[in-house]
Scaffold this motif. Structure first.
Motif, PDB file in Angstrom:
ATOM      1  N   PRO A 166       0.804  -1.230   0.000  1.00 46.80           N
ATOM      2  CA  PRO A 166       0.000   0.000   0.000  1.00 46.80           C
ATOM      3  C   PRO A 166       0.836   1.279   0.000  1.00 46.80           C
ATOM      4  CG  PRO A 166      -0.799  -1.574   1.636  1.00 46.80           C
ATOM      5  CD  PRO A 166       0.507  -2.080   1.163  1.00 46.80           C
ATOM      6  N   GLU A 167       2.004   1.263   0.665  1.00 48.69           N
ATOM      7  CA  GLU A 167       2.789   2.482   0.793  1.00 48.69           C
ATOM      8  C   GLU A 167       3.325   2.962  -0.556  1.00 48.69           C
ATOM      9  OE1 GLU A 167       5.752   1.630   3.703  1.00 48.69           O
ATOM     10  OE2 GLU A 167       4.308   1.373   5.339  1.00 48.69           O
ATOM     11  N   THR A 168       3.532   2.046  -1.484  1.00 53.42           N
ATOM     12  CA  THR A 168       4.007   2.414  -2.817  1.00 53.42           C
ATOM     13  C   THR A 168       2.981   2.108  -3.897  1.00 53.42           C
ATOM     14  OG1 THR A 168       5.090   0.249  -2.997  1.00 53.42           O
ATOM     15  CG2 THR A 168       6.440   2.087  -2.208  1.00 53.42           C
ATOM     16  N   ASP A 169       1.831   1.543  -3.487  1.00 46.54           N
ATOM     17  CA  ASP A 169       0.756   1.176  -4.406  1.00 46.54           C
ATOM     18  C   ASP A 169       1.279   0.305  -5.546  1.00 46.54           C
ATOM     19  OD1 ASP A 169      -1.889   1.105  -5.277  1.00 46.54           O
ATOM     20  OD2 ASP A 169      -1.601   2.809  -6.648  1.00 46.54           O
ATOM     21  N   THR A 170       2.023  -0.741  -5.169  1.00 44.14           N
ATOM     22  CA  THR A 170       2.612  -1.647  -6.163  1.00 44.14           C
ATOM     23  C   THR A 170       2.240  -3.090  -5.858  1.00 44.14           C
ATOM     24  OG1 THR A 170       4.650  -1.689  -4.859  1.00 44.14           O
ATOM     25  CG2 THR A 170       4.573  -0.156  -6.726  1.00 44.14           C
ATOM     26  N   PHE A 171       2.325  -3.898  -6.896  1.00 46.42           N
ATOM     27  CA  PHE A 171       1.961  -5.308  -6.793  1.00 46.42           C
ATOM     28  C   PHE A 171       3.133  -6.195  -7.202  1.00 46.42           C
ATOM     29  CE2 PHE A 171      -2.157  -3.281  -7.310  1.00 46.42           C
ATOM     30  CZ  PHE A 171      -2.962  -3.987  -6.421  1.00 46.42           C
ATOM     31  N   ALA A 172       3.101  -7.426  -6.690  1.00 46.39           N
ATOM     32  CA  ALA A 172       4.013  -8.476  -7.146  1.00 46.39           C
ATOM     33  C   ALA A 172       3.168  -9.726  -7.366  1.00 46.39           C
ATOM     34  CB  ALA A 172       5.105  -8.739  -6.115  1.00 46.39           C
ATOM     35  N   ILE A 173       3.320 -10.360  -8.507  1.00 43.71           N
ATOM     36  CA  ILE A 173       2.459 -11.469  -8.892  1.00 43.71           C
ATOM     37  C   ILE A 173       3.304 -12.687  -9.291  1.00 43.71           C
ATOM     38  CG2 ILE A 173       2.361 -10.671 -11.279  1.00 43.71           C
ATOM     39  CD1 ILE A 173      -0.571 -12.325  -9.411  1.00 43.71           C
ATOM     40  N   SER A 174       2.788 -13.851  -8.999  1.00 44.45           N
ATOM     41  CA  SER A 174       3.487 -15.087  -9.374  1.00 44.45           C
ATOM     42  C   SER A 174       2.869 -15.676 -10.631  1.00 44.45           C
ATOM     43  CB  SER A 174       3.394 -16.112  -8.246  1.00 44.45           C
ATOM     44  OG  SER A 174       2.093 -16.689  -8.208  1.00 44.45           O
ATOM     45  N   GLY A 175       3.464 -16.761 -11.105  1.00 43.98           N
ATOM     46  CA  GLY A 175       2.849 -17.552 -12.157  1.00 43.98           C
ATOM     47  C   GLY A 175       1.739 -18.412 -11.580  1.00 43.98           C
ATOM     48  N   ILE A 176       1.274 -19.378 -12.355  1.00 47.15           N
ATOM     49  CA  ILE A 176       0.164 -20.237 -11.948  1.00 47.15           C
ATOM     50  C   ILE A 176       0.702 -21.488 -11.242  1.00 47.15           C
ATOM     51  CG2 ILE A 176      -1.794 -21.607 -12.751  1.00 47.15           C
ATOM     52  CD1 ILE A 176      -1.960 -19.680 -15.152  1.00 47.15           C
ATOM     53  N   TYR A 177       0.135 -21.794 -10.079  1.00 52.63           N
ATOM     54  CA  TYR A 177       0.537 -22.967  -9.301  1.00 52.63           C
ATOM     55  C   TYR A 177      -0.694 -23.786  -8.938  1.00 52.63           C
ATOM     56  CZ  TYR A 177       5.041 -20.643  -8.884  1.00 52.63           C
ATOM     57  OH  TYR A 177       6.240 -20.036  -9.169  1.00 52.63           O
TER      58      TYR A 177
END
Length: 326
Positions: free
Chosen positions: A155-166
């Motif tokens: 939230p502090e940088t309004d950024t996301f990190a996403i993985s592949g499909i598991y």
């Protein structure tokens, strides 16, 4: 004195009839015993699976290595719009933002950020997320999505990190994400996370060996109490237990791996009955032949029953008081 005495032939015929009747009755009893024995084995080997919405459910555990203290929330994105009680929010079915939303205690800003996230593969946010910067992990323990993606939000940088499909690989599926593998979380594009299976196979093998050894030691100790003390008898009993306990525990481990604790206990009783049956037959037939001392007919089956009942109770107690051994 006109009454005729029964002839010898008629007496012999009557005796033969009695013998034939007794043999027929014995054969019938044997057939009945074999029938119920086969029925018992079938019941043990092919039990009806109990299905109910109680007890443990599959779970996905996600842990993070080298995660900093920056505020972070984590969730699993789903290929389908719902799983169990969790579901995606559909604005078309709502008149604006409803007064009650399925946020599981999330602040509105956090909930909104996840809802507005657009996944490249069309995976859904099911309105469940957890703060994970303090615990360095989160788990979805009631109908987790499968397949899924791991999504982190800062939230502090309004950024996301996403993985592949598991996909889940066991009843309790453990995954680990090493955040040292990424340089930084930036706002230009989603950071890609790589998860690794983190199931503790080494510990499972150690606990399996411990259970087998403890069971064999217990049953040998009981054998001494029953007077089975010759080296040949102890070696035979140990050999029988090594075979039956290895098969039993490996089978139960597989069940626990795929279906969890409830199925483990459900099948534990049935497979113990099968082990009891096998050991009783072997002990009744062979103990008196192997040892130099002859034992009463009741001793081998009583020993098999006592040893297996105590090992069964001991196994259940271990599973509750030392759950890590199972």
């Amino acid at each position: 004195m006109n009454e005729k005495m029964p002839s010898r032939k008629s007496s012999m015929d009557g005796a033969k009839q009695i013998i034939l009747f007794q043999k027929g009755e014995l054969i019938m009893k044997r057939k009945t015993g074999i029938f119920f024995l086969c029925l018992l084995i079938t019941f043990i080997l092919f039990p009806i699976t109990a299905r109910a919405d109680i007890g443990p459910k599959p779970c996905v555990f996600i842990s993070f290595e080298n995660m900093g203290d920056e505020l972070c929330y984590g969730t699993l994105l789903s290929e389908s719009r719902s799983t169990g009680p969790a579901s995606a929010w559909d604005p078309a079915e709502s008149d604006g933002i409803p007064e009650h939303i399925f946020t599981y205690g999330l602040d509105y800003d956090i909930w909104e950020a996840f809802v507005n996230y657009e996944d490249s593969d069309g995976y859904y946010f099911l309105q469940m997320a957890w703060q994970c910067n303090e615990t360095k992990c989160f788990s979805w323990g009631y109908y987790p999505p499968d397949p899924f993606k791991i999504l982190l939000y800062y939230p502090e940088t309004d950024t996301f990190a996403i993985s592949g499909i598991y996909e889940s690989y066991a009843f309790d599926s453990y995954f680990s994400v090493d955040l040292n593998q990424i340089d930084s979380i930036t706002g230009s594009q989603d950071t890609v996370l790589i998860a690794e299976k983190d199931y503790h196979y080494g510990w499972e093998l150690i606990s399996l060996a411990c259970r087998i050894v403890l069971t064999i030691l217990l049953e040998i100790g009981i054998a001494f109490l029953f007077g089975f003390r010759e080296k040949r008898l102890i070696a035979f009993i140990a050999g029988v237990n090594i075979v039956t306990q290895v098969i039993l525990n490996v089978k139960l481990n597989i069940i626990h791996y795929h279906n969890g604790n409830l199925s483990f206990i459900f099948y534990y009783f049935r497979y113990e009955m099968l082990v009891l049956l096998i050991e009783t037959i072997l002990y009744c037939v062979l103990l008196n032949k192997i040892g130099s001392k002859k034992f009463s007919g009741w001793k081998p089956p009583l020993y098999a029953l006592t040893a297996n009942v105590l090992s069964f109770i001991g196994g259940l107690l271990l599973s509750f008081f030392i759950p890590g051994i199972f």
